[in-house]
Design an enzyme around this catalytic site. Structure first.
Site, PDB file in Angstrom:
ATOM      1  N   SER A 189      -7.018   0.977   1.481  1.00 50.19           N
ATOM      2  CA  SER A 189      -5.798   0.751   2.266  1.00 50.19           C
ATOM      3  C   SER A 189      -5.912  -0.535   3.095  1.00 50.19           C
ATOM      4  O   SER A 189      -6.074  -1.609   2.519  1.00 50.19           O
ATOM      5  CB  SER A 189      -5.547   1.988   3.122  1.00 50.19           C
ATOM      6  OG  SER A 189      -4.307   1.934   3.741  1.00 50.19           O
ATOM      7  N   ASP A 343       3.502   5.639  -3.369  1.00 47.56           N
ATOM      8  CA  ASP A 343       2.867   4.891  -2.282  1.00 47.56           C
ATOM      9  C   ASP A 343       3.693   3.640  -2.035  1.00 47.56           C
ATOM     10  O   ASP A 343       3.962   2.871  -2.969  1.00 47.56           O
ATOM     11  CB  ASP A 343       1.432   4.524  -2.707  1.00 47.56           C
ATOM     12  CG  ASP A 343       0.657   3.772  -1.624  1.00 47.56           C
ATOM     13  OD1 ASP A 343       1.230   3.502  -0.555  1.00 47.56           O
ATOM     14  OD2 ASP A 343      -0.523   3.453  -1.868  1.00 47.56           O
ATOM     15  N   HIS A 373      -0.492   7.808  -1.238  1.00 44.05           N
ATOM     16  CA  HIS A 373      -1.371   6.942  -0.452  1.00 44.05           C
ATOM     17  C   HIS A 373      -2.472   7.766   0.238  1.00 44.05           C
ATOM     18  O   HIS A 373      -2.216   8.842   0.751  1.00 44.05           O
ATOM     19  CB  HIS A 373      -0.571   6.184   0.607  1.00 44.05           C
ATOM     20  CG  HIS A 373      -1.388   5.123   1.279  1.00 44.05           C
ATOM     21  ND1 HIS A 373      -1.669   3.921   0.673  1.00 44.05           N
ATOM     22  CD2 HIS A 373      -2.040   5.098   2.460  1.00 44.05           C
ATOM     23  CE1 HIS A 373      -2.435   3.200   1.465  1.00 44.05           C
ATOM     24  NE2 HIS A 373      -2.683   3.896   2.560  1.00 44.05           N
TER      25      HIS A 373
END
Ligand SMILES: *[C@@H]1O[C@H](CO)[C@@H](O)[C@H](O)[C@H]1NC(C)=O
Ligand SMILES: *[C@@H]1O[C@H](CO)[C@@H](O)[C@H](O)[C@H]1NC(C)=O
Length: 399
Positions: A189, A343, A373
């Site tokens: 991320s 996501d 995500h």
């Protein structure tokens, strides 16, 4: 009696109403995901409420809720775990206990959390690093970095780069028994954003003799120019990471001034004079057909240059690795990219895959249908466990 059961029935309905969110059919274990989302949403709602009342910054309240979860460095039967610092940056190091047969592989890992949250002591991050060290028989260095809102770009980037450079010193690698030819960089991320950014930076650093063998980018954020890509549109309210939270985190990376967040939400934060950079993040030309389906590309609406003058990081390749030109991308090592169907950041990963391929970089792209995500932070969810296994297998073969 009747009153009491009526009370409990109402309560049950309210709880179910709070937890229930409709999910697409191909999401496995939907109730688990809904519960996870509710557990994450609750502190987030409380933090937003506290901010609305003017009590505390949203991120500070969230940090307060999250800080209870941190785990101390704890060795187990397979891996020795210690906390130390690399040139003043706190890192946690995982060294396998079994006798090494030769020099080991090394993996430099960067945690996620939107440049605002997270730490190498977070249980999911600690577990993944421990697992990686044991499964790969590798030395894993999991770095921390200073976070927003106290610190803004480029502090996060610089902290990570400082720790990475320290690790890459030949004597340091030697002291951990790491093969300089087999060091990888990986991040999840916002950590994937930082991983991509520092890997690019290494290319231009004359001090660094040993270049990384691979980079691994796990559902990374790679650009802030366009928050209206198909994945932002389709998943703007998807559990775990909504568009509004992602935009808030992006803007906190640069400033606590909420006017940037407002401009980013309506995709009006880049001035005309920077229009030449849009070709690097143009999803209309960079996404495969199947991901563009049904979406019409909207020409960017340019803003005045006030925001980018105040926050030059908005245009900085160290914040948005997609802004690098092809000649720079060409030098990058073999790359693994994970993207998830549900996501908002999916298209960032997809566009980077296209750009790297166009530049001749060897890319393995693992697009995971039905995933959302942060998947790999939830190893007790089947899809999270599967994804982590695929990631480890790729490292096994390529690092
Ligand atoms: C240690 O490694 C073995 C073999 O990989 C594994 O079965 C075991 O669960 C590991 N122990 C811990 C505490 O992770
Ligand atoms: C993006 O790409 C599309 C199609 O290739 C093109 O028509 C459009 O002008 C591009 N926009 C920008 C801002 O580069």
């Amino acid at each position: 009696m009747v009153k009491k059961s009526f009370f409990f029935l109402t309560l049950a309905i309210l709880i179910a109403y709070y937890i229930y969110i409709p999910l697409p059919d191909n999401v496995e274990e939907p109730w688990k995901i809904m519960l996870l989302d509710a557990v994450m949403r609750t502190p987030s709602h409380l933090a937003q409420f506290a901010e609305m009342l003017g009590l505390n910054h949203f991120v500070d309240s969230m940090m307060f809720f999250l800080s209870f979860q941190d785990v101390p460095p704890t060795s187990d039967e397979n891996v020795s775990v210690t906390d130390t610092t690399f040139n003043n940056i706190p890192v946690r190091i995982y060294v396998p206990k079994r006798k090494p047969e030769s020099l080991r592989r090394g993996l430099f890992y960067i945690h996620g959390g939107g440049w605002c949250f997270g730490s190498n002591a977070f249980p999911a991050c600690d577990f993944l690093s421990r697992w990686t060290a044991n499964r790969l028989d590798a030395v894993v260095v999991s770095t921390n970095y200073r976070l927003a809102p106290k610190y803004h770009f480029p502090v996060q980037f610089e902290d990570v780069y400082t720790a990475l450079k320290w690790f890459l010193h030949p004597e340091v690698l030697k002291s951990y028994g790491v093969d300089p030819g087999r060091v990888g960089i990986s991040g999840e991320s916002a950590g994937g954003n930082l991983a991509a950014a520092v890997t690019q930076q290494l290319l231009e650093d004359p001090d660094i003799k040993s270049k990384p063998k691979i980079q691994s980018l796990i559902y990374p954020a790679l650009q802030n120019f366009d928050t209206d890509s198909p994945s932002y549109r389709e998943n703007s309210h998807f559990p775990i990471l909504s568009k509004s939270v992602m935009v808030r985190l992006w803007s906190e990376y640069f400033t606590t001034d909420r006017s940037l967040e407002k401009a980013m939400l309506s995709n009006q934060h880049i001035p005309l004079e920077s229009s030449h950079l849009f070709k690097f993040v143009n999803w209309s030309s960079l996404l495969p057909e199947k991901f563009k389906k049904g979406h019409v590309y909207k020409k960017p609406t340019y803003s005045s240059s006030e925001l980018t003058k105040k926050y030059p990081g908005l245009l900085d390749v160290r914040a948005s690795p997609l802004l690098a030109d092809d000649s720079k991308l060409r030098g990058l090592p073999p790359t693994y990219v994970i993207t998830c169907q549900y996501d908002v950041l999916r298209d960032d990963g997809l566009m980077y895959v296209t750009r790297l391929k166009n530049s001749g970089v060897r890319v393995t792209h693992n697009h995971i249908e039905g995933a959302f995500h942060g998947t790999m932070s939830f190893l007790h969810v089947k899809i999270g466990y599967r994804t982590a296994n695929q990631y480890i297998s790729w490292l096994q073969e390529n690092l």
